[in-house]
Structures are given as C-alpha cells and as structure tokens.
Design an enzyme around this catalytic site. Structure first.
Site, mmCIF file in Angstrom:
data_model
loop_
_atom_site.group_PDB
_atom_site.id
_atom_site.type_symbol
_atom_site.label_atom_id
_atom_site.label_comp_id
_atom_site.label_asym_id
_atom_site.label_seq_id
_atom_site.Cartn_x
_atom_site.Cartn_y
_atom_site.Cartn_z
ATOM 1 N N TYR A 26 55.313 -34.918 -8.544
ATOM 2 C CA TYR A 26 55.208 -33.578 -7.974
ATOM 3 C C TYR A 26 56.119 -32.610 -8.726
ATOM 4 O O TYR A 26 56.839 -31.810 -8.152
ATOM 5 C CB TYR A 26 55.550 -33.595 -6.482
ATOM 6 C CG TYR A 26 54.972 -32.425 -5.719
ATOM 7 C CD1 TYR A 26 53.598 -32.317 -5.541
ATOM 8 C CD2 TYR A 26 55.792 -31.434 -5.188
ATOM 9 C CE1 TYR A 26 53.059 -31.250 -4.848
ATOM 10 C CE2 TYR A 26 55.263 -30.361 -4.482
ATOM 11 C CZ TYR A 26 53.897 -30.271 -4.322
ATOM 12 O OH TYR A 26 53.357 -29.201 -3.629
ATOM 13 N N GLY A 27 56.067 -32.718 -10.057
ATOM 14 C CA GLY A 27 56.812 -31.802 -10.902
ATOM 15 C C GLY A 27 55.983 -30.575 -11.222
ATOM 16 O O GLY A 27 55.149 -30.136 -10.426
ATOM 17 N N THR A 85 57.847 -41.702 -19.772
ATOM 18 C CA THR A 85 58.639 -42.927 -19.845
ATOM 19 C C THR A 85 58.662 -43.714 -18.544
ATOM 20 O O THR A 85 59.117 -44.862 -18.524
ATOM 21 C CB THR A 85 60.082 -42.597 -20.264
ATOM 22 O OG1 THR A 85 60.598 -41.566 -19.410
ATOM 23 C CG2 THR A 85 60.122 -42.110 -21.709
ATOM 24 N N GLN A 87 55.744 -43.933 -16.583
ATOM 25 C CA GLN A 87 54.366 -44.232 -16.195
ATOM 26 C C GLN A 87 54.011 -45.708 -16.261
ATOM 27 O O GLN A 87 53.317 -46.229 -15.378
ATOM 28 C CB GLN A 87 53.399 -43.416 -17.060
ATOM 29 C CG GLN A 87 53.408 -41.935 -16.737
ATOM 30 C CD GLN A 87 52.402 -41.151 -17.564
ATOM 31 O OE1 GLN A 87 51.533 -41.732 -18.228
ATOM 32 N NE2 GLN A 87 52.512 -39.833 -17.533
ATOM 33 N N HIS A 109 48.510 -36.453 -20.054
ATOM 34 C CA HIS A 109 48.908 -36.619 -21.453
ATOM 35 C C HIS A 109 48.547 -38.036 -21.845
ATOM 36 O O HIS A 109 48.630 -38.964 -21.035
ATOM 37 C CB HIS A 109 50.406 -36.357 -21.608
ATOM 38 C CG HIS A 109 50.947 -36.592 -22.986
ATOM 39 N ND1 HIS A 109 50.324 -36.120 -24.126
ATOM 40 C CD2 HIS A 109 52.072 -37.240 -23.408
ATOM 41 C CE1 HIS A 109 51.048 -36.457 -25.184
ATOM 42 N NE2 HIS A 109 52.105 -37.147 -24.771
ATOM 43 N N GLU A 228 70.763 -12.679 -34.128
ATOM 44 C CA GLU A 228 69.755 -12.590 -35.188
ATOM 45 C C GLU A 228 68.863 -13.822 -35.291
ATOM 46 O O GLU A 228 67.689 -13.696 -35.655
ATOM 47 C CB GLU A 228 70.439 -12.330 -36.537
ATOM 48 C CG GLU A 228 71.202 -11.014 -36.597
ATOM 49 C CD GLU A 228 70.339 -9.809 -36.230
ATOM 50 O OE1 GLU A 228 69.126 -9.821 -36.515
ATOM 51 O OE2 GLU A 228 70.886 -8.853 -35.644
#
EC number: 1.1.1.86
Length: 337
Positions: A26-27, A85, A87, A109, A228
């Site tokens: 649930y991210g 990592t 899953q 993914h 810059e």
C-alpha cells in the site's frame, strides 16, 4: 517498430469487475491502484503484514485489509506492488501456497519474473500493468476523469485471457483513458533499470556531484556551485518533461543553448556511450540483479555503505543550508524533524 496502443474502447471493464483483486502493498502505487479499482466497481482487498504502518491508513480509506496470505487465498487476481526485494519471499511464503487454477498474478514491474526470482505455476496467468507515473499522479488523474499512460505485458497465459484481463485492469485505474502500450517483461525490466542507473538516478547524480566538485575545487563558493549544478536542474528537467529537448533549448538563453551544444559532447562522449553499453550488458545478463539479491541476503550492508558515503558528500551539507532559505520547497521529513 511501432508499439501496439490500446484505449478505453479496447478494454472491457466488466472483466476485472467480475474478479476479486488482492493488492499486495500500500505504497505509492498500491494506494492508487486499490482506490481507483474500488471506484471502478472492483472488489479489492489489501495485503499487508501484521504491524504494517499502512494498515490503518488503508482501513481509514474504506478498504478491507488482511495479511498477504489471507487476501491471496481470497482473490483470483493478485497484484504484487511490494518492493522488488521483498517480492520473492512474499510470493514463496504467502502467495504461492494459495494459488488456484485460473488465478492471475500481476506485477507493476517485471524484475522478479524476468530474472526468475519468482516462478509461478503453469496454471497461473502472469502479467504486468505498470503506469508510467508515480502513484499520487495516477490517483489524481483518475479522480479528475483522466489517466496516466501505462504498460501491459503477459509472460504466461494458460487460458489465453491474459491480455484482456490486463487491459481491463488498466482501464480500472484509468490507464486506457490516456493510452496503454503493449510490451514484454524483458523490455520493461531492462529499459527501466537502464534508465534508472545510467541516466535518471546514477548518471544524473554523478554528473551533478562532479560538477559541484569541479567548481568548488576551482575556488568558487559551494553555495554558488550548488545553485548552478543542482538547484537549477529542476528548471531544465521541467522544460524537457513538458516539451522535449527542443522545448528546453528554445526556452533557455542563446548563450546557454550555444554553450550546451559545444560542451555537452565533451562531457558525454563516445567513451561514455561505451560505458553505458556496459551497464546495459550487466543488466541484460542478470549481473546487476544478482548483486541486488546478494546485498539483501547480506543484510543490505552494501546499500547502507553507499547511502552513508553519499549522504556525507559536501553537496548535501551545502544543499541543506540553502534549502533552509527556500520556503517554497517541500522539505523531507529527514530535514524537518
């Protein structure tokens, strides 16, 4: 080769409405998928481990929450949106024992499937639905009646229904409103990793840090160097995001444009391109993924060491001091706590 594109008329929402969807995680993406599917009339449950800080949030938003194992047993479509990592262990411990004939296993993914960290049973449909934008944008566009372009891919299709199911799911989160591109797990994974490593994260970060070092070593104030090479980067990226490189060059001064044409190829030259090819080769061969897995197995020691060294770079010290002056900049928790 032209890509295949699909839109609302190419997708049947009733397919996903007739399924039971478990979203694991649930991210950023998990909340966007879950809420949008629910609003599209889909029966959704969230899989989160006991003690997860996200459990209360999901419940407050009206979603049913269970453990990954519980919702996997209940569902017939399982969308895995946990960190890459995590899953494989979630699949082995919680999902695989509960898979049934006819189930579909989806991902946001392709890394774990493409590099065989997860091997689904042959009777399971394996697919991907991957919006090309962060979760908050996916959700906001959906609520506004619009959508974020998405990718779909099918790796395993025992019943020949994978593409229709993936398109239906994509429609449920608003993807087909903008357009859905058909790809493969290989293409999505390897291009995503290369973009992150060679350009978006690794390449850009090192370019900025090296530019900062060159200016400071030449005697310029760190504050000037920061403005810059880092602060103004957002202005350039926003222009490129909105209208490509041509829009950026049109919008900057002639001096900046001319100098960029002359000096850009001196920074990024043929040797750089060869090193980028080597990075791509490491990704394609699985070498990067093996190192990623080894890092996790060793308790994230390599990653933590790299993080520590990065945080100690002088540009971070200078940046924090200057961002204190910028009331319009959203500050991360680590800088405001």
């Amino acid at each position: 080769m032209a890509v295949e594109m699909f839109y609302d008329d190419d997708a049947d929402l009733s397919i996903i409405q007739g399924r039971k969807v478990a979203v694991i995680g649930y991210g950023s993406q998990g909340h966007a998928h879950s809420l949008s599917l629910r609003d599209s009339g889909v029966d959704v449950r969230i899989g989160l481990k006991e003690g997860s800080k996200s459990r209360e949030k999901a419940q407050e938003q009206g979603l049913t929450v269970g453990t990954p194992a519980e919702v996997s047993e209940w569902a017939d479509v399982i969308m895995v949106l946990a960190p890459d990592t995590a899953q494989a262990s979630i699949f082995t411990n919680d999902i695989e024992p509960n898979l049934k004939d006819g189930d579909a296993l989806f991902f946001g993914h392709g890394l774990n499937i493409h590099f065989d960290l997860i091997k689904a049973p042959e009777f399971v449909t394996v697919g991907m639905v991957a919006p090309k934008g962060p979760g908050h944008l996916v959700r906001r566009q959906f609520v506004d009646g619009k959508g974020v372009p998405a990718l779909i891919a099918i790796d395993q299709d025992p019943k020949g229904e994978g593409q229709a199911l993936a398109l239906s799911y994509a429609k449920g989160i608003g993807g087909t409103r903008a357009g859905v591109i058909k790809t493969t797990f290989k293409e999505e994974t390897e291009t995503d990793l290369f973009g992150e490593q060679a350009v978006l994260c690794g390449g850009t970060e090192e370019l900025v840090k090296t530019g900062f070092e060159v200016m400071v070593e030449a005697g310029y104030a760190p504050e000037m160097a920061y403005f810059e090479v880092l602060h103004e980067l957002k202005l350039i990226v926003d222009l490129m995001y909105e209208g490509g490189i041509a829009r950026m060059n049109y919008s900057v001064s002639d001096t900046a444009e001319f100098g960029g044409y002359l000096s850009g190829p001196r920074v990024i030259d043929a040797d750089t391109k060869e090193r980028m090819k080597a990075i791509l080769a490491d990704i394609q061969s699985g070498e990067f993924t093996r190192r990623l897995v080894a890092n996790v197995e060793n308790g994230n020691t390599e990653l933590e060491g790299l993080r520590k060294a990065n945080a100690e770079h002088p540009i971070e010290v200078t940046g924090k001091k200057l961002r204190d002056l910028m009331s319009w900049v959203d500050r991360p928790i680590t800088e405001t706590a």
